[in-house]
Design an enzyme around this catalytic site. Structure first.
Site, PDB file in Angstrom:
ATOM      1  N   GLY A 206      -7.536  -2.335   1.133  1.00  0.00           N
ATOM      2  CA  GLY A 206      -7.181  -0.913   1.247  1.00  0.00           C
ATOM      3  C   GLY A 206      -7.168  -0.425   2.682  1.00  0.00           C
ATOM      4  O   GLY A 206      -7.232   0.778   2.933  1.00  0.00           O
TER       5      GLY A 206
ATOM      6  N   ASP B  21       0.953   4.504   6.359  1.00  0.00           N
ATOM      7  CA  ASP B  21       0.313   3.316   6.927  1.00  0.00           C
ATOM      8  C   ASP B  21       1.079   2.798   8.137  1.00  0.00           C
ATOM      9  O   ASP B  21       0.497   2.459   9.172  1.00  0.00           O
ATOM     10  CB  ASP B  21       0.204   2.217   5.861  1.00  0.00           C
ATOM     11  CG  ASP B  21      -0.595   2.688   4.654  1.00  0.00           C
ATOM     12  OD1 ASP B  21      -1.223   3.761   4.745  1.00  0.00           O
ATOM     13  OD2 ASP B  21      -0.582   1.995   3.625  1.00  0.00           O
TER      14      ASP B  21
ATOM     15  N   HIS C 282      -2.371   9.942  -1.395  1.00  0.00           N
ATOM     16  CA  HIS C 282      -1.217  10.060  -2.296  1.00  0.00           C
ATOM     17  C   HIS C 282      -0.465  11.367  -2.047  1.00  0.00           C
ATOM     18  O   HIS C 282       0.088  11.957  -2.981  1.00  0.00           O
ATOM     19  CB  HIS C 282      -1.641   9.930  -3.771  1.00  0.00           C
ATOM     20  CG  HIS C 282      -2.108   8.534  -4.096  1.00  0.00           C
ATOM     21  ND1 HIS C 282      -1.228   7.506  -4.356  1.00  0.00           N
ATOM     22  CD2 HIS C 282      -3.348   7.992  -4.136  1.00  0.00           C
ATOM     23  CE1 HIS C 282      -1.925   6.399  -4.565  1.00  0.00           C
ATOM     24  NE2 HIS C 282      -3.212   6.671  -4.437  1.00  0.00           N
TER      25      HIS C 282
END
Ligand code: GAF
Length: 395
Positions: free
Chosen positions: A140, A188, A46
């Site tokens: 995930g 990602d 994050h």
């Protein structure tokens, strides 16, 4: 260390997809095959949408697309991945200047449509494609980014763009924003495009072109930065945060604290990895997990249990949840000799969770928790998420 286990290799995925392509399209054969990997984030959670550092690596688990160009403006895409109760085949028209390609049903197709819409060398030709994947869905490990990047790579084969890798990652991120409605950071897609086998990729997200619970966390970070008078939390120090404590509610304070400390931890972890100081790297992973659990509140009892189980084993340096959180996977750094013991202990921890009501559904769907493992060669590449910098500068 031995290589990743229980995962279908790329050649098998391609031949399975080609077989389905022939069956679906009346014996026609695909003439393009591409793949893109999922990822595991070693540390820096994050922090990407706060312009911080992240340190992911690409996985040998991949999404594969086979297909071919066809004449006309139509596309037909088939998926072999588990798409719950959704139809596995979708047809759509290519977008044009007047009619954009919008999101719709089935959900899985939105990742493909988003990339078609944001592809950088329009107009693209019609196509037929079959998708398959060894990246677990919703685990995930970035199955969505690997589908976006595989789709982009597929389109590059049909209709080449200028080959700018960073712009490719950004286009895939935009696809996720507009078509999956997830305001994700850049991590990602970046690592799926630029990751190298056995290497961690240190991404400096300061220059990234970014724009449920995940959006809530993102909003809280933006609010905290605004109260601190900073462009992003990357600019803030713990001293800044503490000085503004009475102007922040306690939740926003803890969210910001996680991000500020996690950015610093990730820079330290990359240094430790370059020096081969795995003990220090592991210590930072555990700190990261604890902060994600207590300050950012994106862990869950199952992930906490898997981390605790791993840390009991001799030879384990560190363990933490990886990815956005609220479920998913953990990542563990360990000495090669400890692998078998750690895998058994982690799988045991997962099975113990089956007795909990909340976890039963998940573990019924996945009766044998996967514990793939792979080498980390202590190599770090670093990159700024900036469209003008050269990709993959090693150090
Ligand atoms: C998800 C997002 F897609 C990433 O951009 C990142 O924010 C991650 O959660 C948390 O580190 O994977």
């Amino acid at each position: 260390m031995a290589n990743i286990c229980q995962i279908k290799n790329v050649a098998d995925l391609v031949s399975e997809a080609r077989r389905v392509y022939r069956e679906t399209f009346d014996g026609d054969d695909a003439n393009v095959a591409v793949c893109a990997p999922g990822r595991v984030n070693l540390i820096g959670e994050h922090t990407d949408y706060n312009e911080g550092f992240v340190l992911p690596m690409a996985l040998p688990m991949v999404t594969v697309i086979v297909g071919r160009k066809i004449s006309g403006q139509k596309c037909c895409v088939v998926t072999l991945t588990e798409a719950a109760d959704e139809p596995r085949v979708v047809d759509f028209d290519l977008p044009n200047e007047l009619t954009p390609l919008l999101r719709g049903q089935p959900n899985w197709a939105n990742y493909v449509k988003g990339v078609v819409q944001h592809y950088r060398a329009q107009p693209i030709p019609g196509f037929r494609a079959v998708i398959t994947s060894s990246v677990p869905l919703g685990g995930g490990l970035s199955s969505s980014a690997s589908l976006e990047v595989a789709t982009y790579t597929f389109l590059q084969q049909l209709c080449p763009d200028d080959g700018d890798q960073v712009a490719k990652a950004v286009a895939c991120q935009q696809a996720e924003h507009t078509h999956a409605a997830v305001p994700c950071g850049i991590m990602d897609q970046f690592v799926s495009v630029l990751g190298k086998e056995g290497h961690a990729l240190l991404i400096d997200c300061r220059h990234a072109l970014t724009g449920s619970e995940y959006p809530t966390r993102r909003k809280q970070c933006e609010e905290a930065a605004a109260i601190l008078g900073k462009k992003s939390l990357r600019e803030a120090t713990l001293q800044d945060l503490d000085a503004a404590k009475d102007r922040l509610d306690s939740v926003t304070y803890r969210r910001a604290r996680h991000v500020i400390e996690e950015i610093e931890r990730t820079a330290q972890a990359a240094e430790a990895l370059k020096k081969g100081d795995y003990r220090e790297f592991g210590r930072l992973m555990v700190e990261s997990h604890n902060s994600l659990r207590d300050n950012y509140e994106v862990s869950c009892p199952e992930l906490d249990e898997l981390v605790a189980a791993a840390l009991e084993v001799d030879g384990v340096f560190g363990s933490r949840m990886t990815g956005g959180g609220f479920g998913g996977c953990t990542v563990t750094l360990l000495q090669a000799h400890a692998t078998e013991k750690a895998v058994k202990r982690i799988q045991g921890g997962a099975r113990a969770q089956i007795s909990s009501e909340r976890s039963r559904k998940h573990f019924t769907d996945n009766p044998q928790p996967l514990c793939p493992y792979t080498d980390l060669e202590g190599e770090v590449n670093t990159i700024r998420a900036c469209s003008s910098s050269p990709p993959g500068v090693g150090f």
